[in-house]
Design a protein around this motif. Structure first.
Motif, PDB file in Angstrom:
ATOM      1  N   ASP A  98     -62.359  95.453 -87.241  1.00  0.00           N
ATOM      2  CA  ASP A  98     -62.960  96.070 -86.069  1.00  0.00           C
ATOM      3  C   ASP A  98     -62.669  95.186 -84.854  1.00  0.00           C
ATOM      4  O   ASP A  98     -62.832  93.956 -84.918  1.00  0.00           O
ATOM      5  CB  ASP A  98     -64.482  96.189 -86.228  1.00  0.00           C
ATOM      6  N   PHE A  99     -62.266  95.787 -83.753  1.00  0.00           N
ATOM      7  CA  PHE A  99     -62.029  95.010 -82.536  1.00  0.00           C
ATOM      8  C   PHE A  99     -61.882  95.943 -81.342  1.00  0.00           C
ATOM      9  O   PHE A  99     -61.681  97.147 -81.495  1.00  0.00           O
ATOM     10  CB  PHE A  99     -60.781  94.135 -82.663  1.00  0.00           C
ATOM     11  N   ILE A 100     -61.994  95.352 -80.155  1.00  0.00           N
ATOM     12  CA  ILE A 100     -61.740  96.078 -78.908  1.00  0.00           C
ATOM     13  C   ILE A 100     -60.554  95.415 -78.236  1.00  0.00           C
ATOM     14  O   ILE A 100     -60.592  94.231 -77.900  1.00  0.00           O
ATOM     15  CB  ILE A 100     -62.973  96.080 -77.987  1.00  0.00           C
ATOM     16  N   ALA A 101     -59.487  96.175 -78.085  1.00  0.00           N
ATOM     17  CA  ALA A 101     -58.266  95.655 -77.466  1.00  0.00           C
ATOM     18  C   ALA A 101     -58.444  95.628 -75.948  1.00  0.00           C
ATOM     19  O   ALA A 101     -58.744  96.653 -75.338  1.00  0.00           O
ATOM     20  CB  ALA A 101     -57.073  96.511 -77.842  1.00  0.00           C
ATOM     21  N   VAL A 102     -58.290  94.459 -75.367  1.00  0.00           N
ATOM     22  CA  VAL A 102     -58.289  94.317 -73.914  1.00  0.00           C
ATOM     23  C   VAL A 102     -56.833  94.162 -73.482  1.00  0.00           C
ATOM     24  O   VAL A 102     -56.197  93.146 -73.758  1.00  0.00           O
ATOM     25  CB  VAL A 102     -59.123  93.102 -73.476  1.00  0.00           C
ATOM     26  N   VAL A 103     -56.295  95.199 -72.869  1.00  0.00           N
ATOM     27  CA  VAL A 103     -54.895  95.194 -72.435  1.00  0.00           C
ATOM     28  C   VAL A 103     -54.915  95.150 -70.903  1.00  0.00           C
ATOM     29  O   VAL A 103     -55.213  96.147 -70.244  1.00  0.00           O
ATOM     30  CB  VAL A 103     -54.134  96.426 -72.946  1.00  0.00           C
ATOM     31  N   ARG A 104     -54.631  93.988 -70.357  1.00  0.00           N
ATOM     32  CA  ARG A 104     -54.839  93.788 -68.925  1.00  0.00           C
ATOM     33  C   ARG A 104     -53.539  93.477 -68.190  1.00  0.00           C
ATOM     34  O   ARG A 104     -52.479  93.383 -68.790  1.00  0.00           O
ATOM     35  CB  ARG A 104     -55.847  92.657 -68.697  1.00  0.00           C
ATOM     36  N   TYR A 105     -53.668  93.350 -66.867  1.00  0.00           N
ATOM     37  CA  TYR A 105     -52.512  93.204 -65.970  1.00  0.00           C
ATOM     38  C   TYR A 105     -51.570  94.402 -66.115  1.00  0.00           C
ATOM     39  O   TYR A 105     -50.362  94.277 -66.148  1.00  0.00           O
ATOM     40  CB  TYR A 105     -51.799  91.866 -66.203  1.00  0.00           C
ATOM     41  N   GLN A 106     -52.224  95.571 -66.197  1.00  0.00           N
ATOM     42  CA  GLN A 106     -51.496  96.846 -66.282  1.00  0.00           C
ATOM     43  C   GLN A 106     -51.870  97.764 -65.121  1.00  0.00           C
ATOM     44  O   GLN A 106     -51.558  98.950 -65.145  1.00  0.00           O
ATOM     45  CB  GLN A 106     -51.827  97.552 -67.605  1.00  0.00           C
ATOM     46  N   GLY A 107     -52.535  97.216 -64.107  1.00  0.00           N
ATOM     47  CA  GLY A 107     -52.987  98.016 -62.982  1.00  0.00           C
ATOM     48  C   GLY A 107     -51.879  98.291 -61.973  1.00  0.00           C
ATOM     49  O   GLY A 107     -50.755  97.795 -62.103  1.00  0.00           O
TER      50      GLY A 107
ATOM     51  N   ALA B 231     -61.146 100.240 -80.207  1.00  0.00           N
ATOM     52  CA  ALA B 231     -61.220 100.845 -78.883  1.00  0.00           C
ATOM     53  C   ALA B 231     -60.309 100.055 -77.954  1.00  0.00           C
ATOM     54  O   ALA B 231     -59.823  98.976 -78.300  1.00  0.00           O
ATOM     55  CB  ALA B 231     -62.653 100.845 -78.362  1.00  0.00           C
ATOM     56  N   ILE B 232     -60.064 100.604 -76.755  1.00  0.00           N
ATOM     57  CA  ILE B 232     -59.214  99.961 -75.756  1.00  0.00           C
ATOM     58  C   ILE B 232     -59.979  99.861 -74.441  1.00  0.00           C
ATOM     59  O   ILE B 232     -60.673 100.803 -74.050  1.00  0.00           O
ATOM     60  CB  ILE B 232     -57.931 100.773 -75.481  1.00  0.00           C
ATOM     61  N   ILE B 233     -59.834  98.732 -73.773  1.00  0.00           N
ATOM     62  CA  ILE B 233     -60.255  98.598 -72.384  1.00  0.00           C
ATOM     63  C   ILE B 233     -59.048  98.099 -71.615  1.00  0.00           C
ATOM     64  O   ILE B 233     -58.448  97.081 -71.978  1.00  0.00           O
ATOM     65  CB  ILE B 233     -61.433  97.614 -72.233  1.00  0.00           C
ATOM     66  N   THR B 234     -58.674  98.824 -70.552  1.00  0.00           N
ATOM     67  CA  THR B 234     -57.461  98.458 -69.830  1.00  0.00           C
ATOM     68  C   THR B 234     -57.555  98.876 -68.370  1.00  0.00           C
ATOM     69  O   THR B 234     -58.247  99.844 -68.024  1.00  0.00           O
ATOM     70  CB  THR B 234     -56.221  99.107 -70.475  1.00  0.00           C
ATOM     71  N   ASP B 235     -56.840  98.133 -67.526  1.00  0.00           N
ATOM     72  CA  ASP B 235     -56.700  98.553 -66.131  1.00  0.00           C
ATOM     73  C   ASP B 235     -55.450  99.410 -65.956  1.00  0.00           C
ATOM     74  O   ASP B 235     -55.081  99.753 -64.836  1.00  0.00           O
ATOM     75  CB  ASP B 235     -56.690  97.349 -65.177  1.00  0.00           C
ATOM     76  N   GLY B 236     -54.826  99.783 -67.069  1.00  0.00           N
ATOM     77  CA  GLY B 236     -53.691 100.695 -67.055  1.00  0.00           C
ATOM     78  C   GLY B 236     -54.128 102.121 -67.307  1.00  0.00           C
ATOM     79  O   GLY B 236     -55.325 102.432 -67.337  1.00  0.00           O
TER      80      GLY B 236
END
Length: 609
Positions: free
Chosen positions: A469-478, A505-510
């Motif tokens: 189980d994890f939440i992927a933080v995919v950043r610097y995609q804005g 789950a995913i949290i991203t600025d993309g």
């Protein structure tokens, strides 16, 4: 009318009062009288009509008949736009037969996100929208036109054309669709093979055969992503012929509708006596209707950016609170992939936009006191086009669904709320598509795993590092970081993990693809990491609470600890060159926030400083 819809509309009108008044004042000043080309000198006009046939030149020189601009996004790489190669000739012939003329004012770029997904070129996709708007404006700037037909279907193309059209809001404007391709293999089969390929279970040749059986001919892709959400929006806003969006391409009915669109634009010009510019059609209520349609049909998350950008081009200021409030009172009426297994051809067979609009009107969820290209009120859109003896006619459309598994009713919706929600918390503001989620996926509390690119997540998946189980933080995609590409390549691996029983789950600025939604995804997070957003301070191992029911995304780390953390920006130089990206450096520096439409333009239509 529903009280919440009325309240949101009133707030938008009040919030937009100054910018809307400025826009309308500028449009009024731009209006001419008679034909617009009467302002040109003889040399100017001679240049404009030099390549035309003699009868067309006579018409233009006479200053008594309208000349219609065609702004086209034709290319023959993009399946949805390939049919447009025949449209200019058909439109010109139709208009010449009734004493008017048309010219291709200009062509605009038309990217296929399906081709550029996970490729460097995807980083130009969002930027192409404002480029398209500017291209449309350049074509129309010759000022020899009395109305415009806009030929575009797909993701950034329609929003870009709408922005360009609104900049020339004194001109009547009408959008002309190309229609979807016939249905191919089932979406479920396609999705399964994609996941099998991600796990190495099938070969690349096998995957290509399946993909080619899905995307197999001219016409719009049939899943309900951003392209088909565009078509729905254009009908909800009264800018496209009623119930015409999903008539298949390269059919006699499609050709008849295109000819009818050409005739309709003539009835809107200043010479017709019923002058109806696009600025008169589009209002705050038009955009509220568009948002309601988005929620009722389970449309693309990309429109939480594009609708805002389009509205600002007309001096109308929207935000994600408007979307959230409208979603809470708008039932989900449609199940189309990715929210179900049906496609837009099944949607049309079930009654299509006629049923959706009828249901929403009966429930008081959309404004009926709006202008459209075919008259006053959205009830003019509860009709069905058909051919009889080669003649086009519009008869009363279906008000109830012919297939309840695809289009339901207000009384028995698929969900009591729409397909999108606003998420807020100490990480910022974000949106999530909920229409394809199962109830157990709405709440996840797990450790974060931080990635600076979608490729690094894919590598971790292939190495077996994500079996938990994890939440992927995919950043610097804005937008400022790398143009806010769609992170469509994340869906197959995360879908595999979800099917194995892991909570992910995913949290991203993309962005995510307009066809995504199976995996809980907090997207468009603002402020983005490169703008100093809290996302930049997340560390692998931090606990995040992801609650789509309450509308919260919370980083469960002590404030003192967060304040002590420094921000280290990764090397983004690889996103600055290659595949034309070096030409868009100034765009990245000037782009606005996602919640403001990620646009280069302010509410008055000027470029950002």
């Amino acid at each position: 009318m529903n009280e919440i819809i009325q309240k949101v509309t009133a707030e938008i009108i009040q919030r937009s009062a100054k910018s809307r008044a400025l826009y309308l004042e500028r449009i009024a000043k731009a209006r001419g009288h008679g034909v617009n080309r009467n302002k040109l000198g003889c040399s100017n006009l001679a240049h404009a009509m030099a390549p035309m046939e003699e009868n067309e030149k006579t018409s233009l020189a006479g200053m008594q008949s309208p000349n219609i601009a065609i702004v086209t996004a034709y290319n023959d790489m993009l399946s949805a736009h390939e049919p447009y190669k025949l449209y200019p000739t058909l439109i010109k012939r139709t208009l010449m037969d009734i004493g008017a003329t048309a010219q291709v004012a200009g062509g605009v770029p038309a990217m296929c996100d399906g081709v550029t997904q996970s490729q460097p070129g995807m980083e130009l996709s969002l930027f192409s929208r404002d480029n398209i708007a500017m291209g449309a404006a350049i074509g129309l700037s010759h000022n020899v036109y009395d109305g415009a037909l806009y030929l575009g279907v797909c993701d950034k193309i329609v929003p870009g054309l709408v922005i360009g059209a609104l900049a020339f809001g004194h001109l009547p404007g009408l959008f002309v669709p190309a229609g979807p391709m016939p249905s191919g293999i089932s979406n479920a089969q396609k999705a399964k093979v994609r996941q099998d390929f991600a796990q190495g279970k099938v070969s690349e040749d096998s995957l290509l055969k399946v993909e080619s059986a899905s995307y197999h001919s001219s016409g719009t892709c049939t899943f309900y992503g951003t392209a088909n959400s565009n078509q729905m929006l254009l009908e909800m806003m009264g800018l496209q012929l009623p119930n015409s969006s999903f008539v298949n391409t390269n059919t006699p009915l499609r050709e008849a509708l295109t000819a009818h669109a050409a005739k309709t634009i003539l009835s809107m010009t200043d010479l017709s006596g019923t002058y109806k510019p696009i600025a008169k059609i589009i209002s705050e209520k038009s955009f509220v209707n568009a948002i309601v349609g988005l929620m009722a049909t389970g449309g693309s998350t990309n429109h939480t950016i594009h609708i805002i950008a389009m509205a600002r081009a007309a001096g109308i200021i929207l935000n994600w609170d408007d979307f959230d409030a409208i979603s809470k009172v708008t039932p989900l009426l449609c199940k189309m992939y990715p929210n179900g297994q049906a496609d837009v051809n099944h949607f049309r067979e079930a009654g299509g936009m006629s049923v959706v609009i009828s249901q929403l009107l009966d429930a008081g969820l959309v404004h009926n006191d709006v202008e459209t290209i075919v008259g006053k009120g959205l009830d003019a859109y509860i009709i069905e086009p058909s051919l009889s003896g080669g003649n086009l006619s519009f008869k009363e459309g279906h008000k109830t669904s012919r297939d309840q598994s695809v289009v339901s009713s207000i009384k028995d919706p698929f969900s009591k709320e729409g397909g999108l929600k606003l998420l807020k918390g100490n990480l910022g503001r974000s949106v999530i598509k909920t229409s394809a989620l199962k109830p157990e996926q709405f709440i996840i509390e797990a450790e974060a795993i931080v990635f600076e690119s979608q490729e690094s997540l894919q590598t971790a998946f292939k190495q077996g590092e994500l079996e938990k189980d994890f939440i992927a933080v995919v950043r610097y995609q804005g937008p400022k970081a790398n143009g806010m590409p769609e992170l469509h390549g994340l869906m197959p691996p995360l879908g595999v993990l979800q099917d194995k029983g892991f909570k992910v789950a995913i949290i991203t600025d993309g962005r995510m693809s307009g066809a995504s939604g199976k995996v809980p995804s907090a997207i468009h997070l603002t402020p983005e990491a490169l703008d100093g957003g809290m996302l930049a301070k997340v560390r692998t191992g931090d606990t995040i609470r992801f609650d789509a029911q309450k509308g919260e995304i919370l980083l469960l780390v002590d404030k003192e600890e967060l304040n002590s953390r420094s921000i280290e920006v990764p090397d983004l130089s690889e996103n600055r060159h290659g595949f034309g990206r070096e030409l868009f450096v100034s765009v990245r520096q000037s782009i606005g926030l996602a919640e403001e439409g990620a646009s280069l333009f302010d509410v008055s239509g000027k470029e950002r400083a």
